[in-house]
Design a protein around this motif. Sequence first.
Motif, short mmCIF file in Angstrom:
data_model
loop_
_atom_site.label_atom_id
_atom_site.label_comp_id
_atom_site.label_asym_id
_atom_site.label_seq_id
_atom_site.Cartn_x
_atom_site.Cartn_y
_atom_site.Cartn_z
N GLY A 72 0.85 -0.94 0.12
CA GLY A 72 0.19 0.00 -0.14
C GLY A 72 0.57 0.95 0.14
O GLY A 72 1.77 1.18 0.55
N VAL A 73 0.55 2.54 -0.62
CA VAL A 73 1.24 3.96 -0.47
C VAL A 73 -0.03 5.14 0.01
O VAL A 73 -1.15 4.60 0.28
CB VAL A 73 1.01 3.60 -1.82
N LYS A 74 0.65 6.06 0.66
CA LYS A 74 -1.00 7.38 0.97
C LYS A 74 -0.18 8.40 -0.11
O LYS A 74 0.17 9.43 0.49
CB LYS A 74 0.33 7.41 2.39
N PRO A 75 -0.90 8.31 -1.20
CA PRO A 75 -0.65 9.26 -1.73
C PRO A 75 -1.30 10.11 -1.65
O PRO A 75 -2.15 10.11 -0.21
CB PRO A 75 -1.33 8.98 -3.13
N ALA A 76 -0.84 11.48 -2.03
CA ALA A 76 -1.84 12.90 -1.14
C ALA A 76 -3.47 13.14 -1.50
O ALA A 76 -3.91 12.82 -2.81
CB ALA A 76 -1.08 14.20 -1.93
N ALA A 77 -4.39 12.93 -0.35
CA ALA A 77 -5.93 12.70 -0.80
C ALA A 77 -6.74 13.33 -0.93
O ALA A 77 -7.53 13.11 -2.07
CB ALA A 77 -6.26 12.39 0.90
N HIS A 78 -6.06 14.84 -1.15
CA HIS A 78 -7.03 15.48 -1.76
C HIS A 78 -8.70 15.58 -1.33
O HIS A 78 -9.46 15.72 -3.12
CB HIS A 78 -7.10 15.93 -3.28
N LYS A 79 -9.07 15.44 0.05
CA LYS A 79 -10.53 15.23 -0.97
C LYS A 79 -11.41 16.64 -0.61
O LYS A 79 -12.68 16.54 -0.39
CB LYS A 79 -11.32 13.69 0.36
N GLU A 80 -10.80 17.18 0.26
CA GLU A 80 -11.57 17.69 1.12
C GLU A 80 -12.66 19.41 -0.07
O GLU A 80 -12.98 19.51 -0.05
CB GLU A 80 -10.76 19.83 1.83
N GLU A 81 -11.06 19.02 -1.26
CA GLU A 81 -11.77 20.35 -2.61
C GLU A 81 -13.14 20.02 -2.76
O GLU A 81 -13.93 20.51 -3.43
CB GLU A 81 -10.86 19.97 -3.32
N SER A 82 -13.30 18.14 -3.05
CA SER A 82 -14.43 18.02 -3.40
C SER A 82 -15.64 17.85 -2.26
O SER A 82 -16.95 17.17 -2.86
CB SER A 82 -14.38 17.20 -4.36
N THR A 83 -15.93 17.87 -0.98
CA THR A 83 -16.56 18.30 -0.15
C THR A 83 -16.92 18.53 0.44
O THR A 83 -17.77 18.85 1.46
CB THR A 83 -16.18 16.97 1.07
N ARG A 84 -16.59 20.12 0.11
CA ARG A 84 -16.83 21.65 0.83
C ARG A 84 -18.64 21.28 0.93
O ARG A 84 -19.38 22.47 1.36
CB ARG A 84 -16.52 22.90 0.59
N THR A 85 -18.76 21.37 -0.37
CA THR A 85 -20.11 21.69 -0.51
C THR A 85 -20.98 19.87 -1.10
O THR A 85 -20.27 18.99 -1.25
CB THR A 85 -20.56 21.65 -2.09
N ARG A 100 7.58 -3.68 -2.21
CA ARG A 100 7.09 -3.26 -0.53
C ARG A 100 5.97 -2.50 -0.32
O ARG A 100 5.46 -2.56 0.61
CB ARG A 100 8.08 -2.89 0.28
N SER A 101 5.68 -2.26 -1.72
CA SER A 101 4.20 -1.10 -1.74
C SER A 101 3.20 -2.18 -2.36
O SER A 101 1.58 -1.90 -2.40
CB SER A 101 4.81 -0.36 -3.01
N CYS A 102 3.59 -3.40 -3.10
CA CYS A 102 2.52 -4.16 -3.82
C CYS A 102 1.25 -5.48 -2.61
O CYS A 102 1.97 -5.85 -2.01
CB CYS A 102 3.33 -4.92 -4.42
N PRO A 103 0.29 -4.96 -3.11
CA PRO A 103 -0.38 -5.52 -2.07
C PRO A 103 -0.42 -6.66 -1.87
O PRO A 103 -1.73 -7.58 -1.01
CB PRO A 103 -1.65 -4.15 -1.73
N MET A 104 -0.89 -7.67 -3.69
CA MET A 104 -0.77 -8.30 -3.68
C MET A 104 0.92 -9.70 -2.83
O MET A 104 0.53 -10.44 -3.98
CB MET A 104 -1.08 -8.86 -5.62
N PRO A 150 -4.47 0.95 -1.51
CA PRO A 150 -5.81 0.22 -1.73
C PRO A 150 -6.63 -0.44 -0.73
O PRO A 150 -7.08 -1.46 -0.35
CB PRO A 150 -5.96 -0.29 -2.94
N ALA A 151 -6.73 0.07 0.42
CA ALA A 151 -7.88 -0.21 1.01
C ALA A 151 -9.12 -0.82 0.61
O ALA A 151 -9.85 -1.62 1.43
CB ALA A 151 -7.80 0.65 2.17
N GLY A 152 -9.32 0.17 -0.20
CA GLY A 152 -10.34 -0.09 -1.31
C GLY A 152 -11.07 -1.37 -1.69
O GLY A 152 -11.97 -1.31 -2.31
N GLY A 153 -9.65 -1.68 -2.31
CA GLY A 153 -9.53 -3.08 -2.71
C GLY A 153 -10.25 -3.98 -2.15
O GLY A 153 -10.20 -4.23 -1.22
N GLU A 154 -11.55 -4.79 -3.14
CA GLU A 154 -12.21 -5.93 -2.58
C GLU A 154 -11.00 -6.65 -1.75
O GLU A 154 -11.65 -7.26 -0.99
CB GLU A 154 -12.99 -6.56 -3.85
N LYS A 155 -10.30 -7.36 -2.35
CA LYS A 155 -9.51 -8.23 -1.83
C LYS A 155 -8.98 -7.98 -0.68
O LYS A 155 -8.87 -7.90 0.90
CB LYS A 155 -8.22 -9.09 -2.29
#
Lengths: 336, 515
Positions: B10-23, B373-377, B234-239
Amino acid sequence: MPTSPHVFAAVSVRSIMLKVILALTPGLIAYLWFFGPVILVQIAIASCTALACEALMLKIRGKPLALFLGDGSALVTAWLVALTFPPIAPWWLTVLGVAIAIVIAKHLYGGLGQNPFNPAMVAFCAMIIAYPQLMSQWPKADANAFWPMLTAIFAPSREVDAIVMATPLDALRTILRDPEQRATIAGFLGTQASFGNIGGYGWEWIAMGYLLGGLWLIQQRVITWHIPVAFLATLAFIATGASWLDPERHVGASFHLFTGGAMLGAFFILTDPVSSAATPLGKLIYAAGAALLTWIIRSFGAYPDGIAFAVLLMNLCVPLIDMATQPRVFGWRKKS
Amino acid sequence: MLEPLRFPGGVKPAAHKEESTRTPIRIAPLPPRLIVPLRQSAAGAATPLVSVGAKVRKGELIARPEGPYGVAVHAPTSGEVSAISPHVLPHPSGLPGLCIVIEADGEDLWREREPLDPDHAPPQVLLSRILDAGIVGLGGAAFPTHVKARAKISTLVINGAECEPWITCDDLLMRERAETIVAGARILARIMGAKRLLFGIEDNKPEAACALERALGELDCGSCAVVRVPTRYPAGGEKQLVYALTGIEIPYGKLGPDFGVQCFNVGTAYAVARAILYDEPLIARVVTLAGNFEAAGNFETLIGTPIEQLLPLAGEKPDTDRLVMGGPMMGFPLPSRAAPVVKATNCILAMSPSLFPPPPPEMPCIRCGACARSCPMLLAPYELYWYAKSKNFGKAQEYHLFDCIECGCCAYVCPAHIPLVDYYRYAKSEIRAREREKAAADAARARHEFRKFREEREKQEKAARLAAKAAETRAKLALAENAASTPMPRAEDDQAALIAAAQARIESQNTEKDR
Ligand code: SF4
Ligand code: SF4
């Protein structure tokens, strides 16, 4: 059209190589303190030679110059050659060593990422076979002997003998091999007066510097803990066992760890990603093997240090180690 | 409190969630024309039921699912079918596909609706409603939900992790419509006989998690839980999510139900609830407009809305140089802005050179192992890369090429900036193409052999006919000579046997083809 992923972590080959160089500086500072500025001269010679050879080979191979010259890999090789060669090695020895490392060990094998052997160690082994005398000539740890040392580099003469002194490893070997001397390990360590008699005057501080830089590399995730820990632990384990069995003939763990190239090897040479094992278990095996070989060569061989040969021998085993230690894939239990 | 397990890599890219959750979620205005693709999922096709000129009402079935993986298609609004013709699709191939074009009449008039009782309707009825409503997985893969919901399981996982950066459609849906999501999840649990219901949400969405917990709390649901998983792609990957929540590792080639677990996206659960409780088929979804916009946000959008009409709603900035459908880790470049929103469209990411700079130049692999090291599989991406590049596809498969979920973690961390996932996509498609080729070659060989056999048979038949004729003449002669004749070999019998053998062979070949 660019495909996924569309974002990238802020890392590059260049940033990794520059971090490695940065991590070498604590050791370098200690080196400067004990052996004087002559090491900077060696680094300058090595770096210029490396960049020139690299540029030449890239040109011949038709690779983009700016991109690959800037990746820093040639500089790392240059620094490692400079730091492993004797500081009073004549200039042409350093030049020759670096040229062998870059031209033969790196580019003739296919350039960055393709070399099965660590280039700096190829250079070291080639030079120690060709010029054993010059490669074993270490100066006394005396920071004030800059001029004689500089003379040794550019205009070698007999006078060099005045500044030469056996390295702790050499001294140990000579004493233990000479039945006349009836030397004991305890007596030997007493002569290497310094802080705690760990690895010989000056050497242990340089090793400490490398240890510090190496830990920083782990913290920065440039390297993982596997290789340094496995190497140092195995070396310590074997050395302790041997000195426990035969304290007269075998020196203990702390000496082995803090003298010669052990720390440099553990954190900076064995960890060269291209030529080392890549799987976690593979790294442990690779480093443990290198430690065993180092100890054997140091204890029974004729060369001043065993690291270089140990590294090359283990480089040889890497494809096999990697193949045999592929980790279990997600969802695939052992049985399948 | 259930502690999630740590999935590998897994990795931690910048999330950028705030931009589209204001409205809050905004409703996208009704476009004058809707372009509804017949193929809404990779596997599922549909047969049109309407013809040009037909008047349709909102929610009316306009294409019937085709085959076991088919997905029903409905009119997103009321209006008139003006064309059934190929149109560019939001698909990486850029190939056009058949679409039903509807001119909206502006009335937005619903067809008759018959809600079902979620607690008393037989599970089979609920399941066929899901099929009729044309519901697919809304997390991006668009796999038909009725197929997934057929299995009997013990644990139902509802995926609200939404691990891709920039995308927030699930987040807002959970914040604003948690009750409906929970209702849908309970319907799915009932259909599949699940005893346990787990919601997995990345811990960077506390509002969403609380909203779900409130909705669950009102229902007094025994073994339900909202589990906050650490934010790591990818915590939201199904597996990955199933593993984090249950400890079950689903290998390549196996499905969740083989281990008693099934996973649906929160949007899918929401769509299921709308279909059961209100008899609304899947004709709209929430789409995130993120990236190079003045006012990024989420829009409830009718399926079939041309993407170019959606963009001004969020104020697309002029320096946008490309659009991506999906997130920055797995999304693909849209071939055209004229492509319509489909059921799988979770996000339109507008990119500009400053927001998403192109990757630095590619260097050789230095075997640093960062990718592994980053491969979730738990794959060895550098080995896969090496074998894919050298076209040693057999070796690539040995190193589990097909276990790769193309999450992009490896390429994200690679200091040599190698487009690793491209190499895997290439190797996979090459291998699949070769397998297809081989199957085609086998079929061709069989055809060729049959033709040879037929020619041979015809030759033999001809010879037999000639022999028969000769025999006849001889017999006549013999008769004429009045001599005692010996019985001739029965040529007709041989011929009949040959024909029977040929028929048997044809039949066996046909059944093989069917398999
Ligand atoms: S991260 Fe890139 S450079 Fe490092 S091993 Fe993987 S492919 Fe090679
Ligand atoms: S794209 Fe494939 S190889 Fe790369 S990290 Fe994801 S699963 Fe592993």
